[in-house]
Every structure is written in structure tokens, then in C-alpha cells.
Design a protein around this motif. Structure first.
Motif, PDB file in Angstrom:
ATOM      1  N   THR A 109      48.273  37.150  46.323  1.00  0.00           N
ATOM      2  CA  THR A 109      48.885  36.418  45.210  1.00  0.00           C
ATOM      3  C   THR A 109      49.312  37.371  44.091  1.00  0.00           C
ATOM      4  O   THR A 109      50.377  37.195  43.493  1.00  0.00           O
ATOM      5  N   ARG A 110      48.510  38.371  43.816  1.00  0.00           N
ATOM      6  CA  ARG A 110      48.810  39.290  42.713  1.00  0.00           C
ATOM      7  C   ARG A 110      49.902  40.304  43.069  1.00  0.00           C
ATOM      8  O   ARG A 110      50.907  40.425  42.381  1.00  0.00           O
ATOM      9  N   LEU A 142      42.085  30.293  42.429  1.00  0.00           N
ATOM     10  CA  LEU A 142      43.464  30.513  41.973  1.00  0.00           C
ATOM     11  C   LEU A 142      44.161  29.208  41.613  1.00  0.00           C
ATOM     12  O   LEU A 142      45.066  29.198  40.773  1.00  0.00           O
ATOM     13  N   GLY A 171      38.652  31.579  47.309  1.00  0.00           N
ATOM     14  CA  GLY A 171      39.710  32.257  46.560  1.00  0.00           C
ATOM     15  C   GLY A 171      40.870  31.346  46.233  1.00  0.00           C
ATOM     16  O   GLY A 171      41.400  31.367  45.113  1.00  0.00           O
ATOM     17  N   THR A 196      45.963  35.509  37.297  1.00  0.00           N
ATOM     18  CA  THR A 196      44.824  35.768  38.179  1.00  0.00           C
ATOM     19  C   THR A 196      43.896  36.831  37.621  1.00  0.00           C
ATOM     20  O   THR A 196      42.942  37.207  38.294  1.00  0.00           O
ATOM     21  N   VAL A 233      43.413  36.713  46.673  1.00  0.00           N
ATOM     22  CA  VAL A 233      43.793  37.139  45.325  1.00  0.00           C
ATOM     23  C   VAL A 233      44.794  38.287  45.385  1.00  0.00           C
ATOM     24  O   VAL A 233      45.773  38.316  44.624  1.00  0.00           O
ATOM     25  N   ALA A 244      39.867  37.088  38.126  1.00  0.00           N
ATOM     26  CA  ALA A 244      39.418  36.498  39.386  1.00  0.00           C
ATOM     27  C   ALA A 244      38.566  37.460  40.197  1.00  0.00           C
ATOM     28  O   ALA A 244      37.718  37.043  40.987  1.00  0.00           O
TER      29      ALA A 244
END
Length: 326
Positions: free
Chosen positions: A63-64, A234, A230, A242, A60, A245
Motif C-alpha cells: 500500500t505504501r 489500513l 494489516g 499509513t 502495508v 502502521a
């Protein structure tokens, strides 16, 4: 050969040096006493929970924010790329440096809390950090899309409130009762590699090495499972962002820290539950023994009554026979 020459019976079990690692591991697990085996299981369970959360959060966080919140090796590599390469700006290098500093603050907080409250440092240091985590993630949860969140300053600064929690985790797992890192798998891969070599060369596995190998396999499998979870979350949330999450991770981490401190020093609540369980078990055994005693007494009374009735019948029969003879 001398024993065979004398005709003595020899066991057909495999020799200790030629026992396979799998058979040796099974023999080791069976030979462990129940309390010792349960203690090792508890340590592995807590380590697996930590590793699963780290694998999930890494997916996460990358990705963020394009950074790692649980381990700082990747952030150091990103700083090098930002300073020399052209793909990442120098501002991002400062950003990664701030994340590393936040992680460092978490480790320092754990060390101080462990010194101030022995065997309770992880839960004491993580409580305020996770409270801020939960509030910020709840705010992000109510935003509409990732584009709107990325334009807000609070979204950019959220890693600085998440990274200290994993600094506490790193200090608690490596310096606490687990005595092994749960946010990294490199060292565990080395342990598993050594185990494979020993298995191929049929070397003897010591007690400590067996425990270490089981722990390494558990941490590696849990980290992989967390990363898969995860990625799956996502995959279904990416269209809406996200945010949300990481909402359940704060409470889960608090439970893990609480359990980790319990490994070093059992909680009073758990002691009371254990004492209550023993009392209930003792009362049930007492009732069972009382019931068996009553049943035994009733049986004796019945037997005694039967014997009395039998003697009365014999007396009556003898008197009747005497009257007939007269």
C-alpha cells in the motif's frame, strides 16, 4: 484367520494401515513425551509470530511503496514489468533493485553475525536495523497525511531500512532452528497438498512428515491472519495515511529474534528463571512434607496420650472393683 479359528480374542482397534490421518495425528501427539511436545510447540509459536508479521508488513508495504519488503519474488516480477512494460518506469526498476539489494544485505548481515556469535546471530544482526526502523517510523507517525510524506525523500527511502530486517528473518528462519521459510507460503502449500494426497490414499504418515505438515499449516494460517490484520488496520488508517502502521512491528520483531535465538541456545535469563522455579517448587514440596510430618507426629502423640489415658482409666477401674470386692 488362524487366530480367529483358534477362538482367541482379537482387538477391535483399526489396523495400522487403515488408520485415518486425523487419528494417526492424534496418536502421534499423545505418544510424544512432554519435553519433546513442548519443544515442537515452541518452534511453531515462533514460526507463527514471524509469519503473522510478514503477512501484516506485506499489506502495508504494498500500500505504501508498491513493493514487497518481506519477499523478493514480487519485486523481481515488478522489475520485469518496468523494463518491458509501460505501466512502470525504468526508474522504478532501479528502485525495486535497490530494495532487493537491501534484503540481500540483511541476509549477509545475519550470516556474518551467526558466524561471529553462534546461536545469537539473528538478534545481534537485527538490533541496529530495527533501531533505525523504529526511529524512521516514529518520524513518519507525526506527519499529517500520506500526500505530504510521499513528497519527502525520507519516505521514499524507508523500504531500504525495512527490507534488511526481513533479510535477517529469512536467513534466521530458513537456516536456523526452525529450518523452514516463514515469509513464503508456496513451499508450505506443496507440503499441505502432499498431506491431502496421503490422506486420500490412506498412506502412512511418518514422524518428520507430521511435524512438517503441522508447521506448514501454522505458517499458512498465520500469514493469512497477518494479512487480514494489516488490511483491517489500513481500512481505518488510510484516510490519515499509513504512517504509524509499522510502529509496533520493530519491537515485536526484536522479541521474535530473541526467542528464535533462544531455541538454539537457551538464554541465561531463562535458565535463571527455570532454576528459580525449580527452587521454589522444591521449597514448597519441602514445606508440604514438613507439614505432613508434623501432622503425623502430632497424630502419633495424640494416639499415645489416648492410650496412656485409657490405661490409667483401666487401672482406676480395676482398683475400684477390688475395693468393692473387699
Amino acid at each position: 484367520q488362524a487366530i480367529l479359528a483358534k477362538g482367541s480374542r482379537v482387538s477391535t482397534a483399526p489396523i495400522q494401515g487403515t488408520r485415518t490421518p486425523a487419528a494417526s495425528l492424534r496418536r502421534f501427539c499423545c505418544a510424544m513425551s512432554a519435553p519433546e511436545k513442548w519443544t515442537e510447540v515452541k518452534h511453531r509459536l515462533v514460526a507463527c509470530m514471524f509469519s503473522f508479521i510478514c503477512g501484516y508488513v506485506d499489506v502495508v508495504s504494498v500500500t505504501r511503496w508498491k513493493c514487497f519488503a518481506t519477499m523478493m519474488t514480487g519485486n523481481v516480477v515488478f522489475i520485469g514489468r518496468a523494463l518491458i512494460g509501460q505501466e512502470i518506469s525504468n526508474a522504478m526498476a532501479k528502485y525495486y533493485l535497490a530494495v532487493i539489494f537491501a534484503f540481500f544485505i540483511g541476509v549477509v548481515s545475519y550470516s556474518y553475525a551467526e558466524h561471529r556469535w553462534p546461536d545469537r546471530g539473528a538478534s545481534r544482526a537485527a538490533a541496529p536495523i530495527l533501531a533505525i526502523w523504529l526511529v524512521m517510523e516514529a518520524v513518519l507517525f507525526y506527519e499529517t497525511s500520506i500526500q505530504d510524506i510521499s513528497s519527502m525523500k525520507r519516505y521514499r527511502w524507508t523500504p531500504f531500512f525495512f527490507a534488511p530486517a526481513f533479510g535477517v528473518l529469512s536467513g534466521a528462519s530458513a537456516g536456523g532452528r526452525l529450518a523452514t521459510p516463514t515469509n513464503l507460503v508456496t513451499g508450505h502449500l506443496v507440503t499441505i497438498s502432499n498431506a491431502v494426497v496421503k490422506a486420500c490414499t490412506k498412506q502412512k504418515w511418518g514422524h518428520a512428515f507430521k511435524i512438517k505438515t503441522l508447521m506448514s499449516c501454522s505458517v499458512l494460517a498465520s500469514t493469512f491472519a497477518g494479512a487480514l490484520t494489516g488490511a483491517g488496520v489500513l481500512k481505518y488508517m488510510l484516510a490519515d495515511g499509513t504512517h504509524g502502521a509499522l510502529l509496533p512491528i520493530g519491537p515485536l520483531l526484536m522479541i521474535c529474534f530473541w526467542l528464535n535465538d533462544n531455541l538454539a541456545k537457551p538464554r541465561s535469563l531463562l535458565k535463571k528463571m527455570k532454576k528459580l522455579r525449580k527452587q521454589l517448587k522444591g521449597s514448597s514440596e519441602a514445606r508440604a512434607s514438613a507439614t505432613s510430618t508434623d501432622a503425623h507426629g502430632v497424630g502419633l502423640a495424640v494416639e499415645h496420650q489416648v492410650s496412656i489415658d485409657g490405661s490409667i482409666d483401666l487401672t482406676e477401674d480395676s482398683s475400684e472393683s477390688e475395693e468393692e470386692e473387699e
